[in-house]
Design a protein around this motif. Structure first.
Motif, PDB file in Angstrom:
ATOM      1  N   SER A 197       9.509 -10.492   6.646  1.00 52.98           N
ATOM      2  CA  SER A 197      10.921 -10.670   7.020  1.00 52.98           C
ATOM      3  C   SER A 197      11.845 -10.898   5.830  1.00 52.98           C
ATOM      4  O   SER A 197      13.047 -11.092   6.008  1.00 52.98           O
ATOM      5  CB  SER A 197      11.056 -11.832   8.009  1.00 52.98           C
ATOM      6  OG  SER A 197      10.634 -13.027   7.403  1.00 52.98           O
ATOM      7  N   ILE A 221       9.825  -8.552  -0.818  1.00 53.18           N
ATOM      8  CA  ILE A 221       9.012  -7.332  -0.939  1.00 53.18           C
ATOM      9  C   ILE A 221       8.489  -6.908   0.434  1.00 53.18           C
ATOM     10  O   ILE A 221       8.488  -5.713   0.766  1.00 53.18           O
ATOM     11  CB  ILE A 221       7.845  -7.584  -1.929  1.00 53.18           C
ATOM     12  CG1 ILE A 221       8.397  -7.748  -3.358  1.00 53.18           C
ATOM     13  CG2 ILE A 221       6.833  -6.452  -1.865  1.00 53.18           C
ATOM     14  CD1 ILE A 221       7.370  -8.178  -4.390  1.00 53.18           C
ATOM     15  N   SER A 228      -2.630 -18.400   6.685  1.00 52.23           N
ATOM     16  CA  SER A 228      -3.721 -19.283   6.236  1.00 52.23           C
ATOM     17  C   SER A 228      -4.522 -19.847   7.414  1.00 52.23           C
ATOM     18  O   SER A 228      -5.480 -20.591   7.206  1.00 52.23           O
ATOM     19  CB  SER A 228      -3.158 -20.425   5.384  1.00 52.23           C
ATOM     20  OG  SER A 228      -2.317 -21.247   6.164  1.00 52.23           O
ATOM     21  N   GLY A 285       3.001 -14.644   0.380  1.00 51.79           N
ATOM     22  CA  GLY A 285       2.568 -15.398  -0.793  1.00 51.79           C
ATOM     23  C   GLY A 285       3.512 -16.548  -1.081  1.00 51.79           C
ATOM     24  O   GLY A 285       4.675 -16.518  -0.666  1.00 51.79           O
ATOM     25  N   MET A 308      -0.950  -7.577  -1.884  1.00 48.80           N
ATOM     26  CA  MET A 308       0.118  -7.795  -2.860  1.00 48.80           C
ATOM     27  C   MET A 308      -0.398  -8.806  -3.877  1.00 48.80           C
ATOM     28  O   MET A 308      -0.422  -9.998  -3.620  1.00 48.80           O
ATOM     29  CB  MET A 308       1.372  -8.302  -2.149  1.00 48.80           C
ATOM     30  CG  MET A 308       2.652  -7.971  -2.869  1.00 48.80           C
ATOM     31  SD  MET A 308       2.870  -6.209  -3.253  1.00 48.80           S
ATOM     32  CE  MET A 308       3.247  -5.520  -1.644  1.00 48.80           C
ATOM     33  N   LYS A 356      -4.344 -14.930  -7.510  1.00 48.35           N
ATOM     34  CA  LYS A 356      -4.156 -13.489  -7.717  1.00 48.35           C
ATOM     35  C   LYS A 356      -5.371 -12.884  -8.453  1.00 48.35           C
ATOM     36  O   LYS A 356      -5.738 -11.740  -8.197  1.00 48.35           O
ATOM     37  CB  LYS A 356      -2.861 -13.207  -8.471  1.00 48.35           C
ATOM     38  CG  LYS A 356      -1.591 -13.666  -7.722  1.00 48.35           C
ATOM     39  CD  LYS A 356      -1.406 -12.972  -6.376  1.00 48.35           C
ATOM     40  CE  LYS A 356      -0.070 -13.346  -5.734  1.00 48.35           C
ATOM     41  NZ  LYS A 356       0.134 -12.708  -4.415  1.00 48.35           N
ATOM     42  N   GLY A 362       5.626  -6.861 -11.211  1.00 52.64           N
ATOM     43  CA  GLY A 362       6.054  -7.731 -12.312  1.00 52.64           C
ATOM     44  C   GLY A 362       7.111  -8.668 -11.771  1.00 52.64           C
ATOM     45  O   GLY A 362       6.917  -9.307 -10.737  1.00 52.64           O
ATOM     46  N   ILE A 410      11.975 -15.422  -3.664  1.00 49.17           N
ATOM     47  CA  ILE A 410      11.041 -16.306  -4.388  1.00 49.17           C
ATOM     48  C   ILE A 410      11.587 -16.601  -5.795  1.00 49.17           C
ATOM     49  O   ILE A 410      11.316 -17.643  -6.379  1.00 49.17           O
ATOM     50  CB  ILE A 410       9.620 -15.651  -4.454  1.00 49.17           C
ATOM     51  CG1 ILE A 410       8.502 -16.674  -4.259  1.00 49.17           C
ATOM     52  CG2 ILE A 410       9.379 -14.908  -5.739  1.00 49.17           C
ATOM     53  CD1 ILE A 410       7.097 -16.079  -4.145  1.00 49.17           C
TER      54      ILE A 410
END
Ligand code: NAI
Length: 261
Positions: free
Chosen positions: A16, A19, A67, A94, A143, A162, A189, A195
């Motif tokens: 929502s 990315i 999660s 994330g 991602m 990651k 990147g 975020i």
């Protein structure tokens, strides 16, 4: 446009904003039926779904905390109940929260690992279960980040998560390649999303980040969703187990630019 995406069904976690939203919108433009997953605030997800439907596409929203195991089982079940199938699962959700490592609480460590790494595993596992049981040559996209290879002080949980996503992607890709299921990652990147909003609004901080990017500019979410479209399409049919970096060169050791070193 990728014709192979038309009519497919995709779940995008954390779809929502940022990315994830760009991936949702790009898939919808490709004629993919999209499930916009959100964790707590339905308003933005509902608004995006409405816009997609008004443009002639198909979209639904499903609440789920990535999660939580039960939520992820339900996410895939409700998708299949609604659309009749699943073809693409994008583990996008994330979180990050900086802290000097020696002061980091176990709670913060656990939270980032739970969402970024365990959440991606749960999404991949549920998608794989469905693909295997229904003999579908599905597609999973994780991602990741440039921080699957670049260390990041004060973000040790993020970098570890990651790094974990990288080897999870490679391992699952190898395990399910014989079934024609492809699993890849994207390594963005610095991308302009909520975020990073605060950081990029400050001209000093923005300039500092730009100086770490050989191409010199911060990326747009649409530059990541373009990669997510290609990876999900048949145009990348022989590609599995990679992380495709879309980072303006950030992972190329930019301190060596201009022949230094
Ligand atoms: P964002 O903060 O704009 O969006 C993250 C999304 O994840 C939000 O929709 C949020 O609600 C959702 N989310 C968080 N926890 C969740 C949970 N437990 N269950 C379900 N949804 C949850 O962040 P952005 O920038 O769009 O990031 C998306 C992905 O891209 C993340 O995995 C991030 O690590 C990665 N990434 C972002 C970069 C950037 O510069 N923006 C760079 C490299 C990687």
């Amino acid at each position: 446009m990728y014709n192979s995406l038309t009519g497919k069904v995709a779940i995008v976690t954390g779809g929502s904003m940022g990315i994830g939203e760009a991936v949702v919108r790009r898939y919808a433009e490709e004629g993919t039926k999209v499930v916009i997953n959100y964790r707590s605030h339905p308003e933005e997800a509902d608004q995006i779904a409405e816009e997609i439907k008004q443009a002639g596409g198909e979209a639904i929203t499903i609440q789920a905390d990535v999660s939580k195991e039960d939520d992820m089982i339900r996410l895939v079940k409700e998708t299949v109940d609604h659309f009749g199938r699943l073809d693409i699962f994008v583990n996008n959700a994330g979180v990050e929260m900086p802290s000097p490592s020696h002061e980091m609480s176990l709670e913060d460590w656990q939270k980032v690992i739970d969402v970024n790494l365990t959440g991606s595993f749960l999404g991949a596992r549920e998608a794989l279960k469905y693909f295997v049981e229904n003999d579908i040559k599905g597609n999973i996209i994780n991602m990741s980040s440039v921080h699957e290879i670049i260390p990041w002080p004060t973000f040790v949980h993020y970098a570890a998560s990651k790094g974990g996503v990288k080897l999870m992607t490679q391992t699952l890709a190898m395990e399910y390649a014989p079934k024609g299921i492809r699993i890849n990652a994207i390594g963005p990147g610095a991308i302009n999303t909520p975020i990073n909003a605060e950081k990029f609004e400050d001209p000093e901080q923005r300039k500092e980040v730009e100086s770490m990017i050989p191409m010199g500019n911060i990326g747009k979410p649409e530059e990541i969703s373009a990669v997510a479209a290609w990876l999900a399409s048949d145009e990348s049919s022989y590609v599995t187990g990679i992380t495709l970096f879309a980072d303006g060169g950030m992972s190329l050791y930019p301190s060596f630019q201009a022949g230094r070193g």
